[in-house]
Design an enzyme around this catalytic site. Structure first.
Site, PDB file in Angstrom:
ATOM      1  N   LYS A   1       0.838  -1.213   0.000  1.00  0.00           N
ATOM      2  CA  LYS A   1       0.000   0.000   0.000  1.00  0.00           C
ATOM      3  C   LYS A   1       0.872   1.262   0.000  1.00  0.00           C
ATOM      4  CE  LYS A   1      -3.433   2.848   1.334  1.00  0.00           C
ATOM      5  NZ  LYS A   1      -4.598   3.218   0.572  1.00  0.00           N
TER       6      LYS A   1
ATOM      7  N   LYS B   1       0.017  12.159   5.018  1.00  0.00           N
ATOM      8  CA  LYS B   1       0.261  11.132   6.037  1.00  0.00           C
ATOM      9  C   LYS B   1       0.880   9.875   5.413  1.00  0.00           C
ATOM     10  CE  LYS B   1      -2.403   7.782   7.430  1.00  0.00           C
ATOM     11  NZ  LYS B   1      -3.389   6.858   7.968  1.00  0.00           N
TER      12      LYS B   1
HETATM   13  P1  NAD Z   1     -11.351   8.971  10.066  1.00  0.00           P
HETATM   14  O1  NAD Z   1     -10.463   9.927  10.749  1.00  0.00           O
HETATM   15  O2  NAD Z   1     -12.537   9.469   9.302  1.00  0.00           O
HETATM   16  O3  NAD Z   1     -11.908   7.904  11.122  1.00  0.00           O
HETATM   17  C1  NAD Z   1     -11.177   7.337  12.148  1.00  0.00           C
HETATM   18  C2  NAD Z   1     -12.117   7.019  13.299  1.00  0.00           C
HETATM   19  O4  NAD Z   1     -11.369   6.364  14.321  1.00  0.00           O
HETATM   20  C3  NAD Z   1     -12.746   8.254  13.937  1.00  0.00           C
HETATM   21  O5  NAD Z   1     -14.161   8.105  13.959  1.00  0.00           O
HETATM   22  C4  NAD Z   1     -12.142   8.295  15.338  1.00  0.00           C
HETATM   23  O6  NAD Z   1     -13.034   8.816  16.319  1.00  0.00           O
HETATM   24  C5  NAD Z   1     -11.850   6.820  15.573  1.00  0.00           C
HETATM   25  N1  NAD Z   1     -10.840   6.539  16.600  1.00  0.00           N
HETATM   26  C6  NAD Z   1      -9.636   7.128  16.800  1.00  0.00           C
HETATM   27  N2  NAD Z   1      -8.982   6.527  17.802  1.00  0.00           N
HETATM   28  C7  NAD Z   1      -9.785   5.534  18.250  1.00  0.00           C
HETATM   29  C8  NAD Z   1      -9.662   4.543  19.277  1.00  0.00           C
HETATM   30  N3  NAD Z   1      -8.573   4.440  20.049  1.00  0.00           N
HETATM   31  N4  NAD Z   1     -10.690   3.672  19.450  1.00  0.00           N
HETATM   32  C9  NAD Z   1     -11.790   3.750  18.674  1.00  0.00           C
HETATM   33  N5  NAD Z   1     -11.978   4.660  17.700  1.00  0.00           N
HETATM   34  C10 NAD Z   1     -10.968   5.546  17.489  1.00  0.00           C
HETATM   35  O7  NAD Z   1     -10.408   8.098   9.114  1.00  0.00           O
HETATM   36  P2  NAD Z   1     -10.831   7.296   7.796  1.00  0.00           P
HETATM   37  O8  NAD Z   1     -10.856   8.236   6.625  1.00  0.00           O
HETATM   38  O9  NAD Z   1     -12.008   6.442   8.105  1.00  0.00           O
HETATM   39  O10 NAD Z   1      -9.515   6.391   7.587  1.00  0.00           O
HETATM   40  C11 NAD Z   1      -9.244   5.274   8.408  1.00  0.00           C
HETATM   41  C12 NAD Z   1      -7.968   4.616   7.901  1.00  0.00           C
HETATM   42  O11 NAD Z   1      -8.164   4.219   6.540  1.00  0.00           O
HETATM   43  C13 NAD Z   1      -6.763   5.588   7.902  1.00  0.00           C
HETATM   44  O12 NAD Z   1      -5.613   4.900   8.308  1.00  0.00           O
HETATM   45  C14 NAD Z   1      -6.690   6.049   6.446  1.00  0.00           C
HETATM   46  O13 NAD Z   1      -5.378   6.402   6.058  1.00  0.00           O
HETATM   47  C15 NAD Z   1      -7.164   4.806   5.708  1.00  0.00           C
HETATM   48  N6  NAD Z   1      -7.746   5.090   4.386  1.00  0.00           N
HETATM   49  C16 NAD Z   1      -8.603   6.135   4.225  1.00  0.00           C
HETATM   50  C17 NAD Z   1      -9.121   6.403   2.961  1.00  0.00           C
HETATM   51  C18 NAD Z   1     -10.072   7.551   2.740  1.00  0.00           C
HETATM   52  O14 NAD Z   1     -10.330   7.897   1.564  1.00  0.00           O
HETATM   53  N7  NAD Z   1     -10.634   8.160   3.791  1.00  0.00           N
HETATM   54  C19 NAD Z   1      -8.777   5.584   1.867  1.00  0.00           C
HETATM   55  C20 NAD Z   1      -7.921   4.496   2.088  1.00  0.00           C
HETATM   56  C21 NAD Z   1      -7.403   4.266   3.353  1.00  0.00           C
END
Ligand code: NAD
Length: 344
Positions: free
Chosen positions: A218, A293
């Site tokens: 990735k 990031k």
């Molecule tokens: P986001 O910030 O929207 O959501 C993360 C969630 O995790 C939040 O709701 C937060 O409250 C929760 N959280 C944080 N710490 C926590 C804990 N200790 N226990 C429980 N909940 C907790 O992020 P996202 O966009 O959903 O992305 C999640 C992952 O997927 C990231 O690593 C991101 O890089 C990856 N990703 C995102 C995308 C995208 O387009 N958004 C695409 C591919 C990969």
């Protein structure tokens, strides 16, 4: 404590169960991290699981879990029963499969500390019918992921628990449609168990090698994307400054050797690709903050592997300075074209 969770079982799901003749045993799931991606993934998973299963959801943002349960209630079809858990340990205590989808390494570490301390409390009472499976879909660095995997195998020795990495691509659109691609780092022996779970949230599982390999693949891909995006914005800006029509330039590039995803699908010049974020003021898409990031994570992992990335520092500086500007912040990463001063 059982009374710490609230149970909601969809009516149609309950009907389906009543007519089921299968003696399939109940599977327990935990889903932790209900943000932009996790929320949609948990919704798809729940909808596609049989009503005999249970899924317990948790997010430190309580409103996210509440909203998800409300959305599941209004779904037309049934699916697994849903419980809102008090914390990560509470969500995972009875789970055969735990799925995490969290922003950064520190969040993954914190969540697994909570999960594993709940198992500590069970001590020898932890007698699951099958080993526990932990699937982390977060994009973090492979070393942090391996550290969590080691913590899991120390807390659940003798093969009683396995932690695998399954970062994904496809964005929020793919998460909503259930069409994500997962890059899986896991032992071959677990594929048969993991794939059907991931295919409830996505359409493709690419097995990249042992634990950590999904993240390596990735991050290598996203490093390439980070550079291609900047280079496309620069080349388009250059052509426009020379007086070329951006649509003509894109059509030349897209049948020539410069062709790449940013030139063809996510072109950074407004109006060149109608469906690209650039054509809607860079809204939606892949956020510039996430690109920044992922690039930092790739640089960290490259340093650990002794791999040179001569373009990385400059690219990182571009994303950081662009993101700091109000006109670029929170927008699709192709907004780099705007930051360069590109014409519309
Ligand atoms: P986001 O910030 O929207 O959501 C993360 C969630 O995790 C939040 O709701 C937060 O409250 C929760 N959280 C944080 N710490 C926590 C804990 N200790 N226990 C429980 N909940 C907790 O992020 P996202 O966009 O959903 O992305 C999640 C992952 O997927 C990231 O690593 C991101 O890089 C990856 N990703 C995102 C995308 C995208 O387009 N958004 C695409 C591919 C990969």
């Amino acid at each position: 404590m059982k009374n710490s969770v609230r149970l909601w079982r969809p009516v149609l799901g309950a009907q389906r169960r009543a007519f089921s003749s299968s003696a399939r045993r109940l599977d327990n799931y935990a889903f932790i991290g209900l943000g932009q991606m996790g929320y949609q993934m948990a919704r798809n998973l729940q909808a596609k699981l049989p009503p005999s299963d249970i899924i317990r959801v948790f997010d430190i943002n309580k409103a996210a879990a509440e909203k998800l349960v409300q959305a599941m209630k209004t779904q037309q079809v049934g699916g697994a029963a849903v419980q809102v858990a008090r914390d990560a340990g509470d969500a995972a205590r009875d789970a055969d499969t735990v799925i995490t989808c969290l922003p950064e390494p520190k969040h993954v570490k914190a969540a697994y500390e909570g999960i594993l301390s709940a198992y500590d409390a069970l001590q020898n009472g932890d007698t699951r019918p099958q080993p526990r499976l932990f699937i982390d879909c977060s994009t973090i660095d492979p070393t942090s992921s391996r550290n969590v995997a080691n913590a899991v195998s120390t807390a659940l020795p003798d093969g009683r628990g396995s932690f695998v990495d399954a970062p994904m691509s496809g964005g929020v659109v793919g998460a909503t449609a259930g069409t994500l691609t997962f890059m899986l780092g896991a032992p071959q022996s677990l594929l048969g168990r993991i794939e059907p779970i991931l295919l409830r949230m996505g359409k493709r599982v690419l097995h990249c090698g042992p634990q950590g390999a999904g993240l390596s693949a990735k991050l290598a891909n996203n490093y390439l994307l980070a550079i291609e995006n900047i280079a496309t914005a620069e080349a388009m800006n250059l052509g426009v400054k020379w007086g070329l029509d951006p649509k003509v330039l894109a059509s030349v590039i897209n049948v020539s050797t410069g062709k790449c995803w940013p030139s063809e699908v996510n072109n950074p010049v407004p109006g060149v690709v109608e469906t690209a974020p650039a054509s809607r003021d860079y809204a939606g898409g892949f956020g510039i903050g996430l690109m920044r990031k992922d690039l930092r994570l790739a640089m960290l992992a490259a340093r650990e592997a002794g791999a040179e990335l001569p373009l990385a520092e400059k690219a990182s500086e571009v994303y950081e300075t662009a993101e700091a500007e109000e006109r670029c912040k929170g927008r699709d990463f192709s907004v780099v074209y705007r930051w360069l001063g590109g014409k519309k």
